[in-house]
Design a protein around this motif. Structure first.
Motif, PDB file in Angstrom:
ATOM      1  N   ASP A   1      10.126  40.282 -17.788  1.00 22.53           N
ATOM      2  CA  ASP A   1       8.818  40.401 -17.141  1.00 22.53           C
ATOM      3  C   ASP A   1       8.579  41.810 -16.609  1.00 22.53           C
ATOM      4  N   SER A   2       9.646  42.490 -16.199  1.00 26.73           N
ATOM      5  CA  SER A   2       9.524  43.811 -15.590  1.00 26.73           C
ATOM      6  C   SER A   2       9.029  44.876 -16.559  1.00 26.73           C
ATOM      7  N   VAL A   3       9.129  44.617 -17.869  1.00 24.42           N
ATOM      8  CA  VAL A   3       8.725  45.623 -18.855  1.00 24.42           C
ATOM      9  C   VAL A   3       7.644  45.122 -19.811  1.00 24.42           C
ATOM     10  N   LYS A   4       7.303  43.850 -19.711  1.00 21.81           N
ATOM     11  CA  LYS A   4       6.341  43.248 -20.628  1.00 21.81           C
ATOM     12  C   LYS A   4       5.011  43.987 -20.548  1.00 21.81           C
ATOM     13  N   GLY A   5       4.464  44.307 -21.730  1.00 19.53           N
ATOM     14  CA  GLY A   5       3.205  45.028 -21.798  1.00 19.53           C
ATOM     15  C   GLY A   5       3.339  46.529 -21.749  1.00 19.53           C
ATOM     16  N   ARG A   6       4.531  47.026 -21.418  1.00 17.64           N
ATOM     17  CA  ARG A   6       4.769  48.480 -21.349  1.00 17.64           C
ATOM     18  C   ARG A   6       5.779  48.937 -22.396  1.00 17.64           C
ATOM     19  N   PHE A   7       6.758  48.102 -22.690  1.00 22.64           N
ATOM     20  CA  PHE A   7       7.810  48.458 -23.644  1.00 22.64           C
ATOM     21  C   PHE A   7       7.611  47.669 -24.935  1.00 22.64           C
ATOM     22  N   THR A   8       7.991  48.295 -26.057  1.00 22.51           N
ATOM     23  CA  THR A   8       7.940  47.627 -27.351  1.00 22.51           C
ATOM     24  C   THR A   8       9.252  47.845 -28.083  1.00 22.51           C
ATOM     25  N   ILE A   9       9.894  46.758 -28.463  1.00 20.89           N
ATOM     26  CA  ILE A   9      11.126  46.835 -29.238  1.00 20.89           C
ATOM     27  C   ILE A   9      10.777  46.709 -30.714  1.00 20.89           C
ATOM     28  N   SER A  10      11.498  47.450 -31.554  1.00 18.02           N
ATOM     29  CA  SER A  10      11.285  47.370 -32.998  1.00 18.02           C
ATOM     30  C   SER A  10      12.581  47.750 -33.696  1.00 18.02           C
ATOM     31  N   ARG A  11      12.611  47.535 -34.988  1.00 18.51           N
ATOM     32  CA  ARG A  11      13.787  47.894 -35.765  1.00 18.51           C
ATOM     33  C   ARG A  11      13.361  48.275 -37.164  1.00 18.51           C
ATOM     34  N   ASP A  12      14.177  49.127 -37.796  1.00 19.12           N
ATOM     35  CA  ASP A  12      13.992  49.491 -39.195  1.00 19.12           C
ATOM     36  C   ASP A  12      15.293  49.142 -39.902  1.00 19.12           C
ATOM     37  N   ASN A  13      15.306  48.005 -40.562  1.00 17.77           N
ATOM     38  CA  ASN A  13      16.552  47.545 -41.187  1.00 17.77           C
ATOM     39  C   ASN A  13      16.976  48.428 -42.359  1.00 17.77           C
ATOM     40  N   SER A  14      16.038  49.157 -42.948  1.00 16.86           N
ATOM     41  CA  SER A  14      16.392  50.066 -44.047  1.00 16.86           C
ATOM     42  C   SER A  14      17.159  51.283 -43.527  1.00 16.86           C
ATOM     43  N   LYS A  15      17.008  51.556 -42.223  1.00 20.49           N
ATOM     44  CA  LYS A  15      17.686  52.696 -41.601  1.00 20.49           C
ATOM     45  C   LYS A  15      18.767  52.254 -40.619  1.00 20.49           C
ATOM     46  N   ASN A  16      19.022  50.945 -40.534  1.00 19.76           N
ATOM     47  CA  ASN A  16      20.006  50.412 -39.577  1.00 19.76           C
ATOM     48  C   ASN A  16      19.754  50.940 -38.164  1.00 19.76           C
ATOM     49  N   SER A  17      18.497  50.895 -37.772  1.00 24.70           N
ATOM     50  CA  SER A  17      18.123  51.485 -36.487  1.00 24.70           C
ATOM     51  C   SER A  17      17.279  50.558 -35.643  1.00 24.70           C
TER      52      SER A  17
END
Lengths: 117, 104
Positions: A62-78
Motif C-alpha cells: 500500500d505504501s507504494v501503490k500508484g507510485r511504483f511500477t514493477i516490470s520484467r524483460d524475460n528476454s534480458k533476464n532483467s
C-alpha cells in the motif's frame, strides 16, 4: 550459480523518479516470480512489490501503490522497479529477490536509494 | 492486510543458551511462514520455510514450529556466529519487525 545484481540507485529529490534494475543469471528467469524488498537505514525489511514469471500479474505494498511500477524483460533476464513521486520515506536499500514457493532463497546485494533535498 | 507481530524486539543470551522468538499473524496463514537471518551489512538469508522446514545447508540447531496464527523460531544452542537480526515473513509479503539477537 544464481546471481542477482541490482543497479540504478542514487540520490534524488522529493517528487523525483528513479528506475532500478536487477540482472539475473544462473536460473531460468521466466520460471520464477520476482520481488522487490526494501530496508530503510537501521530499520526492518519491507516487502515492496511482486511480479509473476510471465509478467502478467503484479502486486504492490500500500505504501507504494500508484507510485511504483514493477516490470520484467524475460528476454534480458532483467527485473525493474520504476519509482515515481519519491518521498523521503522511500529512502532505503532496495533488494531484488527470487521467489520459490513463497520464500526468498536468493537475494541481491541491494542498491541504495536516497530521497533528499 | 495481514500483520505479523514478532517478539521480542531484542534479546541477549549466553553461548549455549536456547533462544526462542515468536511471531503472530493477525489472521490464519496456515503454515505459510518463513524465517530469515540478517547479519549486519548483508542480505537476509532464508533459514526456515513452510514454518518448520530447514533450508538446505542451514545448521540443525535452528528450527521452527507452529501453524495458523502462532509460530516459534528456536536456536537450540546459541553460537557466536548466530548474532544477527531474525525476521519472520508471511509468504511473499509482510515481514515481522525483527528480533536482534546479541551475546550476553
Amino acid at each position: 550459480e544464481v546471481q542477482l545484481v541490482e543497479s540504478g540507485g542514487g540520490v534524488v529529490q522529493p517528487g523525483g523518479s528513479l528506475r532500478l534494475s536487477c540482472a539475473a543469471s544462473g536460473f531460468t528467469f521466466d520460471d520464477y516470480a520476482m520481488h522487490w524488498v526494501r530496508q530503510a537505514p537501521g530499520k526492518g525489511l519491507e516487502w515492496v512489490s511482486l511480479i509473476s514469471g510471465d509478467g502478467g500479474s503484479t502486486y504492490y505494498a500500500d505504501s507504494v501503490k500508484g507510485r511504483f511500477t514493477i516490470s520484467r524483460d524475460n528476454s534480458k533476464n532483467s527485473l525493474y522497479l520504476q519509482m515515481n513521486s519519491l518521498r523521503t520515506e522511500d529512502t532505503a536499500l532496495y533488494y531484488c529477490a527470487k521467489a520459490a514457493s513463497g520464500s526468498y532463497s536468493y537475494w541481491g546485494q541491494g542498491t541504495l536509494v536516497t530521497v533528499s533535498s | 492486510d495481514i500483520q505479523m507481530t514478532q517478539s521480542p524486539s531484542s534479546l541477549s543470551a549466553s553461548v549455549g543458551d536456547r533462544v526462542t522468538i515468536t511471531c503472530q499473524a493477525s489472521q490464519d496463514i496456515s503454515n505459510y511462514l518463513n524465517w530469515y537471518q540478517q547479519k549486519p551489512g548483508k542480505a537476509p538469508k532464508l533459514l526456515i520455510y513452510d514454518a518448520s522446514n530447514l533450508e538446505t545447508g542451514v545448521p540443525s540447531r535452528f528450527s521452527g514450529s507452529g501453524s495458523g496464527t502462532d509460530f516459534t523460531f528456536t536456536i537450540s544452542s546459541l553460537q557466536p556466529e548466530d548474532i544477527a537480526t531474525y525476521y519472520c515473513q508471511q509468504y511473499n509479503k509482510t515481514f515481522g519487525q525483527g528480533t536482534k539477537v546479541e551475546i550476553k
